[in-house]
Design a protein around this motif. Sequence first.
Motif, short mmCIF file in Angstrom:
data_model
loop_
_atom_site.label_atom_id
_atom_site.label_comp_id
_atom_site.label_asym_id
_atom_site.label_seq_id
_atom_site.Cartn_x
_atom_site.Cartn_y
_atom_site.Cartn_z
N GLU A 209 0.83 -1.21 0.00
CA GLU A 209 0.00 0.00 0.00
C GLU A 209 0.86 1.26 0.00
OE1 GLU A 209 -3.13 0.53 -0.36
OE2 GLU A 209 -4.38 -0.96 0.65
N ASP A 210 1.90 1.25 0.81
CA ASP A 210 2.79 2.42 0.89
C ASP A 210 3.49 2.67 -0.44
OD1 ASP A 210 2.07 2.73 3.52
OD2 ASP A 210 3.91 1.87 4.35
N LEU A 211 3.94 1.61 -1.10
CA LEU A 211 4.62 1.77 -2.39
C LEU A 211 3.65 2.35 -3.43
CD1 LEU A 211 7.10 -0.58 -4.14
CD2 LEU A 211 5.05 0.12 -5.36
N ILE A 212 2.43 1.83 -3.46
CA ILE A 212 1.43 2.33 -4.42
C ILE A 212 1.13 3.80 -4.16
CG2 ILE A 212 -0.97 2.11 -5.17
CD1 ILE A 212 -0.70 -0.93 -4.61
N ALA A 213 0.99 4.15 -2.90
CA ALA A 213 0.72 5.55 -2.56
C ALA A 213 1.88 6.45 -2.97
CB ALA A 213 0.45 5.67 -1.06
N ARG A 214 3.09 5.99 -2.75
CA ARG A 214 4.29 6.77 -3.06
C ARG A 214 4.45 6.97 -4.58
NH1 ARG A 214 7.39 3.89 -0.37
NH2 ARG A 214 8.37 2.60 -1.99
N ALA A 221 1.25 -0.41 -13.82
CA ALA A 221 0.52 -1.31 -14.72
C ALA A 221 0.18 -2.63 -14.05
CB ALA A 221 1.34 -1.57 -15.98
N ALA A 222 1.16 -3.23 -13.36
CA ALA A 222 0.96 -4.59 -12.88
C ALA A 222 1.91 -4.93 -11.75
CB ALA A 222 1.15 -5.60 -14.03
N PHE A 223 1.53 -5.95 -11.01
CA PHE A 223 2.36 -6.61 -10.01
C PHE A 223 2.66 -8.00 -10.57
CE2 PHE A 223 3.04 -9.54 -6.59
CZ PHE A 223 3.44 -8.86 -5.44
N ILE A 224 3.93 -8.39 -10.65
CA ILE A 224 4.30 -9.72 -11.12
C ILE A 224 4.89 -10.51 -9.96
CG2 ILE A 224 6.58 -8.95 -11.97
CD1 ILE A 224 6.30 -11.11 -14.17
N GLY A 225 4.41 -11.73 -9.77
CA GLY A 225 4.92 -12.54 -8.67
C GLY A 225 4.79 -14.03 -8.92
N ILE A 248 -5.64 -5.66 -2.65
CA ILE A 248 -5.04 -4.32 -2.77
C ILE A 248 -4.90 -3.93 -4.23
CG2 ILE A 248 -2.92 -3.01 -2.38
CD1 ILE A 248 -2.59 -4.71 0.22
N LEU A 249 -4.44 -4.85 -5.06
CA LEU A 249 -4.25 -4.54 -6.48
C LEU A 249 -5.58 -4.21 -7.15
CD1 LEU A 249 -1.65 -7.28 -7.46
CD2 LEU A 249 -1.20 -4.89 -6.88
N LYS A 250 -6.60 -4.98 -6.83
CA LYS A 250 -7.92 -4.72 -7.41
C LYS A 250 -8.44 -3.36 -6.99
CE LYS A 250 -12.44 -6.90 -8.04
NZ LYS A 250 -13.28 -8.10 -7.75
N LYS A 251 -8.24 -3.00 -5.73
CA LYS A 251 -8.70 -1.71 -5.23
C LYS A 251 -8.06 -0.55 -5.98
CE LYS A 251 -7.12 -0.32 -1.22
NZ LYS A 251 -6.89 -0.19 0.24
N ALA A 281 -5.19 -14.72 -11.17
CA ALA A 281 -4.47 -13.60 -11.76
C ALA A 281 -5.17 -13.10 -13.02
CB ALA A 281 -3.04 -14.02 -12.10
N ASP A 282 -4.87 -11.87 -13.40
CA ASP A 282 -5.36 -11.32 -14.66
C ASP A 282 -4.58 -11.90 -15.84
OD1 ASP A 282 -7.23 -9.20 -13.55
OD2 ASP A 282 -5.33 -8.63 -12.60
#
Length: 451
Positions: A209-214, A221-225, A248-251, A281-282
Motif C-alpha cells: 500500500e505504501d509503495l502504491i501511494a508513493r 501497470a501490474a504486479f508480477i509474482g 489491494i491490487l484490485k482496489k 491472476a489477470d
Amino acid sequence: MNTLSWNTELLIEQDLAHHLHPVTNLHRHKQSGPVVLVEGKGSKVRDSEGKWYIDGFAGLWNVNVGYGRTELAEVAREQMARLAFQPTFFGLATPPVIELAARMHQLLPHHSHFQFTSGGAESNETAIKIARYYWALSGKPEKTKIISRRMAYHGIAMGALAATGVPAYHADFGPLPPGFLYLSAPLAYRNNPGLSEAGFVAMLARELEDLIAREGPETIAAFIGEPVQGAGGVVPPPEGYWQAVSSILKKHDILLIADEVITGFGRTGEMFAQTTYGFQADITSFAKGITSGYIPLGGVGISPEIFERISAPDRMFMHGFTYSGHPVACAVALANIDIIEREQLWRNAALRGEQLLKGLQELESHPHVGNVRGKGLMALVEVVEDKTSKKTFEPALGIGAKLMKVSREKGVIVRCNDTGFAVAPPLVITEAEIDEMVNALAETLNEVLGS
C-alpha cells in the motif's frame, strides 16, 4: 539400455574449448569441466561414464513427467513428419496450437486466450508488454511501472531481468529498463520481525500500500509474482498473502501477473499454484512443465477483459516470436498434459513433497542449517555460518561449489549455491528415491560443513 559409447575425455575437451555455459562460474568450470549426461529414465540420469544420479532438480525445475517418455518423442516425430513448422503470425495457425490454447482454457478457465512462447523469460516479457498495452489502449498510457519483489526470478531477457529481484543476475550487464519497483519477499525466516503469520501478512500488505501511494496507482501497470518464489530461494508465502495482495491490487486498478513458470503443471500439489493458494491472476505466464523439458515451450494466458480491450482497435498486435505456437512443441505439450492428468502427478507431488519436506526438516538440527522450507516438490535448505545471527558464509569459502561437488559424488544432482541447496525432483519420484536423496544430502552437509 542404451548401447552407445561416449568418449568422455574428448567431449570434455570440446566443451572447455567451445561451449559457453549459462549461469556457471566460468573460472571454476575451466578447472573442473562438465558432467556429461547422456541418458535418463524416470527420476534418474546417467553420465557418459555410466554413473546414475537422482535428478533432484528435474533438469531445471521442468522435467515433471520424468525421463524416457518415448510417447512424447513419437508425438514429436509424427508432427515433424506431417508439418514441422508454420508461424502463428498474420492469422496463421496449426491444429496443435489451436488445441493447446483450448486445453489451457480448460486448465485455467479464468483466462480466455493464450499466446505461446519458447520459454519462461519470453513468457514474462509477453506478460509485461500485454499489461502495458492493455493500459495504453484503455487511455492510461502512463500506467507502465511493474511491481516485483526482492528474491524474485522472472528470467534473463532484459524486461524479465528488470523484474528479477536477485542482484547477482544484474551485475555488469549494463543499465536495466526503468520502471520496475521492488517489495520484500514474503520470507518469514529473513523478513518477519517476530510477528504472527497474520501480522507478517499485514506488514507486507502495508508495504505494498505504501509503495502504491508513493508511486501513484495511476503510474503502475501490474504486479508480477511467483506464487512460490523459486530460483531466488524457494519462498512459500504465508497464509492469506495472495488474498491480501489481490485485494489491494484490485482496489487500485493494478493488474496481477502470476508467474507460474516453475509452479505450473503440478509442482505445488495442484495443477497450478493459483489453486493451491486460492487466487486468480489477470495474466498467467507459464513454461517448463508444459512440455516437461522435452522441447522448449512457454506461454501466457489473459483474462477475457484484457482480450476484449486489446482486440478492439483495428490494428496489428505487434508482439510475438518466430516460434510462438510451434506445432511440434504444442503437440508435445498436449501429450505431456495427457500424462500429467492421466497419472494425476500433482497428487504424487503433494505426497512426496510432504515426505521430502519432513526429511529435510530433520536437517534443521545441523549446526549450520538455518532454515528448511518448501511446498509440494520444491524445497530449500538454507545454510548459515551462525544460526543465532543468521549470518551467511563468505563467498570466498566456496560453500556452494563444495556442496555441488560432494552431492554429485553421492549420486544426487541438486541446485547448490553459497546459501544452501534447492531440491525440485521430477513429479514421478518414488518414496525410496526421496529417502535416498535426503540421506545423500544429509551426508553432504556433514562432509562439507561438519556434523
